[in-house]
Design a protein around this motif. Structure first.
Motif, mmCIF file in Angstrom:
data_model
loop_
_atom_site.group_PDB
_atom_site.id
_atom_site.type_symbol
_atom_site.label_atom_id
_atom_site.label_comp_id
_atom_site.label_asym_id
_atom_site.label_seq_id
_atom_site.Cartn_x
_atom_site.Cartn_y
_atom_site.Cartn_z
ATOM 1 N N UNK A 15 34.723 45.667 37.206
ATOM 2 C CA UNK A 15 33.567 45.382 37.431
ATOM 3 C C UNK A 15 32.959 44.330 36.298
ATOM 4 N N UNK A 16 33.260 44.798 35.124
ATOM 5 C CA UNK A 16 32.586 44.090 33.893
ATOM 6 C C UNK A 16 33.277 42.775 33.891
ATOM 7 N N UNK A 17 34.835 42.844 33.805
ATOM 8 C CA UNK A 17 35.617 41.658 33.716
ATOM 9 C C UNK A 17 35.330 40.543 34.746
ATOM 10 N N UNK A 18 34.764 40.827 35.849
ATOM 11 C CA UNK A 18 34.581 40.023 36.945
ATOM 12 C C UNK A 18 33.247 39.445 36.470
ATOM 13 N N UNK A 19 32.333 40.143 36.258
ATOM 14 C CA UNK A 19 30.823 40.124 36.185
ATOM 15 C C UNK A 19 30.470 39.031 34.819
ATOM 16 N N UNK A 20 31.663 38.876 33.938
ATOM 17 C CA UNK A 20 31.634 38.090 32.848
ATOM 18 C C UNK A 20 32.094 36.619 33.407
ATOM 19 N N UNK A 21 32.520 36.572 34.488
ATOM 20 C CA UNK A 21 33.086 35.121 34.896
ATOM 21 C C UNK A 21 32.212 34.367 35.561
ATOM 22 N N UNK A 22 31.916 33.096 35.550
ATOM 23 C CA UNK A 22 30.841 32.325 36.241
ATOM 24 C C UNK A 22 30.872 32.358 37.500
ATOM 25 N N UNK A 23 32.135 32.408 38.352
ATOM 26 C CA UNK A 23 32.224 32.377 39.675
ATOM 27 C C UNK A 23 31.563 33.584 40.025
#
Length: 214
Positions: free
Chosen positions: A189-197
């Motif tokens: 979750x944390x890694x994904x939410x750091x991405x602009x997309x």
């Protein structure tokens, strides 16, 4: 393309993530689920499922989020959501469909409304229902991720699994489910939410989120 959806709908959120990951331009057309706009004749004449998301693309109205995700990956194969290796594809399907088939059905808005309106359940009881079914599926998903020794993503980059996982995690946090107890899921979750997309697709950043109204 036009994406008809609701900012907080987990299935609409899936499509937004997929479109953003693929870099596909689309027009966001809000459909208010709280006023049952999706049940009106203007909408059901195009989508008899009376559900979101609906994607208007290539001269056709397309419904059902998982079918839509597969269609997007086949119609726009660049930046694929699925890996090429057959065993990796199976791993993605196993975990993705655990969430899509086991959690969405008992936890979507019509079911929660039915529990309240037809069975007279309190919000506390409904919240307990919600967390029960979350635990029933997320615990084994977490166990499988631990077996696979995953890092920031299931594979090397976010794909179909993360596209389906993140909306469910968003809802889980809304219902005060302890996602942080599932360390691998929380890391993804944390890694994904750091991405602009993922940031662009997030419910907080949608035009029909009431908090964004003038």
């Amino acid at each position: 393309m036009k994406l008809y959806g609701y900012f907080r709908s987990s299935t609409s959120y899936r499509l937004r993530i997929a479109l953003e990951l693929k870099g596909l331009g689309y027009e966001n057309v809000p459909v208010n689920l709280l006023t049952s706009e999706q049940k009106g004749e203007a909408f059901t004449s195009r989508n008899p499922f009376a559900s979101v998301p609906m994607l208007e693309a290539d001269g056709r109205d397309r419904a059902q989020s998982m079918a839509l995700l597969e269609w997007l990956d086949e119609a726009y194969p660049f930046k694929p959501l699925m890996p090429r290796d057959i065993e990796a594809r199976y791993t993605v399907r196993e975990l993705t469909y655990a969430i899509a088939t086991e959690l969405h059905a008992p936890l979507n808005l019509p079911i929660l409304k039915y529990l309240k309106n037809e069975y007279g359940q309190s919000q506390d009881a409904i919240d307990t229902w919600y967390r029960h079914w979350l635990a029933r599926t997320l615990a084994p998903v977490e166990a499988r991720l631990a077996q696979l020794d995953t890092g920031d993503f299931l594979l090397d980059a976010p794909g179909l699994f993360e596209t389906v996982l993140l909306p469910q995690v968003y809802n889980a946090r809304r219902f005060k489910y302890d996602i942080d107890a599932h360390g691998h899921i929380a890391q993804i979750e944390a890694a994904c939410l750091a991405l602009p997309a993922f940031q662009r697709a997030h419910p907080d950043n949608q035009p029909d989120n009431p908090e964004n109204s003038a």
